[in-house]
Write an enzyme that holds these catalytic residues in place. Structure first.
Site, PDB file in Angstrom:
ATOM      1  N   CYS A   1     -58.134  35.044  24.090  1.00  0.00           N
ATOM      2  CA  CYS A   1     -58.286  36.461  24.435  1.00  0.00           C
ATOM      3  C   CYS A   1     -57.289  37.344  23.714  1.00  0.00           C
ATOM      4  CB  CYS A   1     -58.145  36.649  25.948  1.00  0.00           C
ATOM      5  SG  CYS A   1     -59.346  35.695  26.883  1.00  0.00           S
TER       6      CYS A   1
ATOM      7  N   SER B   1     -65.260  31.156  35.814  1.00  0.00           N
ATOM      8  CA  SER B   1     -66.092  31.598  34.685  1.00  0.00           C
ATOM      9  C   SER B   1     -66.860  30.414  34.122  1.00  0.00           C
ATOM     10  CB  SER B   1     -65.210  32.217  33.594  1.00  0.00           C
ATOM     11  OG  SER B   1     -65.996  32.774  32.559  1.00  0.00           O
ATOM     12  N   GLY B   2     -68.178  30.584  33.954  1.00  0.00           N
ATOM     13  CA  GLY B   2     -69.044  29.478  33.586  1.00  0.00           C
ATOM     14  C   GLY B   2     -68.779  28.855  32.233  1.00  0.00           C
ATOM     15  N   HIS B   3     -68.344  29.650  31.267  1.00  0.00           N
ATOM     16  CA  HIS B   3     -68.262  29.115  29.905  1.00  0.00           C
ATOM     17  C   HIS B   3     -67.073  28.183  29.698  1.00  0.00           C
ATOM     18  CE1 HIS B   3     -65.101  31.711  27.877  1.00  0.00           C
ATOM     19  NE2 HIS B   3     -65.278  32.369  29.010  1.00  0.00           N
TER      20      HIS B   3
ATOM     21  N   GLY C   1     -64.940  35.756  34.269  1.00  0.00           N
ATOM     22  CA  GLY C   1     -63.720  35.616  35.032  1.00  0.00           C
ATOM     23  C   GLY C   1     -62.895  36.885  35.080  1.00  0.00           C
ATOM     24  N   SER C   2     -62.886  37.627  33.982  1.00  0.00           N
ATOM     25  CA  SER C   2     -62.106  38.867  33.954  1.00  0.00           C
ATOM     26  C   SER C   2     -62.643  39.875  34.962  1.00  0.00           C
ATOM     27  CB  SER C   2     -62.117  39.478  32.546  1.00  0.00           C
ATOM     28  OG  SER C   2     -61.375  38.683  31.647  1.00  0.00           O
TER      29      SER C   2
ATOM     30  N   GLN D   1     -59.541  28.317  34.503  1.00  0.00           N
ATOM     31  CA  GLN D   1     -59.286  27.085  33.753  1.00  0.00           C
ATOM     32  C   GLN D   1     -59.372  25.838  34.630  1.00  0.00           C
ATOM     33  OE1 GLN D   1     -58.934  26.787  30.498  1.00  0.00           O
ATOM     34  NE2 GLN D   1     -58.870  28.975  30.028  1.00  0.00           N
TER      35      GLN D   1
ATOM     36  N   THR E   1     -78.946  44.155  38.186  1.00  0.00           N
ATOM     37  CA  THR E   1     -79.931  43.079  38.215  1.00  0.00           C
ATOM     38  C   THR E   1     -79.297  41.768  37.777  1.00  0.00           C
ATOM     39  OG1 THR E   1     -81.694  44.650  37.712  1.00  0.00           O
ATOM     40  CG2 THR E   1     -82.156  42.321  37.300  1.00  0.00           C
TER      41      THR E   1
ATOM     42  N   ASN F   1     -53.837  29.135  31.237  1.00  0.00           N
ATOM     43  CA  ASN F   1     -54.777  28.995  30.130  1.00  0.00           C
ATOM     44  C   ASN F   1     -54.121  28.588  28.817  1.00  0.00           C
ATOM     45  OD1 ASN F   1     -53.805  31.767  30.643  1.00  0.00           O
ATOM     46  ND2 ASN F   1     -54.797  32.254  28.703  1.00  0.00           N
TER      47      ASN F   1
END
Length: 395
Positions: free
Chosen positions: A327, A202-204, A73-74, A182, A240, A154
């Site tokens: 963070c 962001s996936g996590h 995300g950052s 979020q 890649t 967040n």
């Protein structure tokens, strides 16, 4: 007896689900070709990347060609804000509007741009942690290049009036970006219907692995490339592709938006029971609007207690929470979000954030409330600040 573990820090990161891990596994050791290669192993990897792109687009109401995979995300925030600023500066527009409670990925990017000659307006928020659309409208000028307002905070979980702000930007011909890291997977989003020009995810945060994210860029918005090199991501982001992680993101976001309303309603019900229980503890306050917030977010200040100390003690008892944004964990300064909402330094430092998922049961909720009450009382007994506050209240 096995120690009881309750994970209540999903805003920091989530576990990769079994479903997502299963989807990823073949792309480590079986279908491991480079997606840019023309032979079968490469074509199979390319097909997997494009299928994940379609799933990601479908989850937020976008077209596949509008989705660009990133590392997090950052990175997505940096790409959106820096590249939009660079694009619009060519037209003499060097003013940016954002809010005082953004994630540091946006705030520090704006600080960087200020050093490059851009002017940034930081919108205030009310005590409820919400940006007022009228303030955004008033801040927009003829030379405004971009407005960037996060979808959901967040730390305190407040959900911003994104639709209204996006509509104002569209009317005034200004690009609108939202950091939805979020929000994605927890709130229904339709970028086309809502008039969003750029969106970071962001996936996590929704059970995909760490190290993969995406940036939605509305078709027709020709942002400059962020990474230069090969022709990956339609020539706009070199490098890649991380095929297993991208596959994981696609599987996770598809699962996250499936039956999103009933799932989040169930999470909110447990959240409310925890929230109500904790607010019965004397000298506590809820941070952020009670209703306009993410389903799993609870942010409460405990007067006379250091939030980081409370989080550490809870961790030793098997309850994993945060004293703020992951963070900025370990930062001695109080939360910039809570200060912007008008809290004093002591109240801001006494805040603890719990972000629960669908795995937290009503029994877990009772355990969380009881353990926090007991731990807070213990910390207060040894706190000189608490003793001083109580003496003052009794005089």
């Amino acid at each position: 007896m096995e120690k009881r573990i309750i994970y209540a820090d999903n805003a920091a990161t989530t576990a990769v689900s079994e479903e997502v891990l299963k989807a990823m596994m073949p792309y480590f050791c079986e279908t491991y070709g480079n997606p840019s290669s023309i032979y079968k192993a490469g074509r199979d990897a390319r097909r997997a990347v494009e299928e994940a792109r379609e799933k990601t687009a479908g989850a937020i109401g976008a077209e596949p060609r509008e989705i660009y995979f990133t590392s997090c995300g950052s990175e997505s925030d940096n790409w959106a804000v820096k590249s939009a600023a660079e694009l619009m500066a060519e037209q003499g527009r060097r003013h940016i509007v954002t809010s005082a409670i953004e994630h540091h990925a946006v705030l520090r990017t704006c600080g960087y741009l200020e050093k490059k000659g851009f002017e940034v307006t930081y919108l205030p928020v009310g005590a409820d942690g919400i940006v007022r659309p009228a303030d955004a409208e008033k801040a927009i000028r003829r030379d405004t290049a971009l407005v960037s307002i996060m979808y959901a905070n967040n730390e305190v979980g407040t959900v911003q009036p994104v639709d209204e702000i996006a509509a104002i930007c569209r009317e005034k011909g200004v690009l609108f970006h939202t950091d939805a890291v979020q929000a994605v997977g927890h709130i229904e989003i339709d970028v086309h219907r809502q008039g969003i020009d750029m969106l970071s995810l962001s996936g996590h945060k929704f059970h995909a692995p760490k190290g993969v994210g995406a940036l939605y860029i509305r078709s027709g918005t020709r942002l400059p490339s962020f990474l230069h090199g090969g022709g990956q991501e339609l020539g706009r982001r070199a490098g890649t592709e991380n095929v297993p992680a991208i596959v994981g993101l696609g599987a996770a976001i598809e699962a996250a938006v499936c039956d999103i309303h009933s799932r989040e309603a169930a999470v909110a019900s447990v959240r409310d029971s925890i929230m109500d229980g904790l607010l019965k503890i004397p000298y506590t306050r809820l941070n952020g609007d009670r209703n306009r917030r993410l389903a799993g977010n609870i942010n409460i200040s405990f007067e006379g207690i250091d939030g980081e100390a409370l989080a550490l003690m809870l961790g030793m008892k098997g309850i994993y929470v945060s004293s703020g944004s992951a963070c900025t964990s370990g930062d001695a300064d109080p939360s910039h979000v809570l200060l912007a909402m008008g809290l004093g330094e002591a109240s801001a430092k006494g805040a603890v954030r719990l972000t629960i998922g669908e795995d937290i049961t009503s029994d877990d909720a009772g355990y969380i409330i009881g353990t926090i009450e007991e731990t807070a009382e213990k910390l207060r007994r040894s706190s000189s600040a608490w003793q001083h506050m109580i003496r003052n209240d009794n005089t």
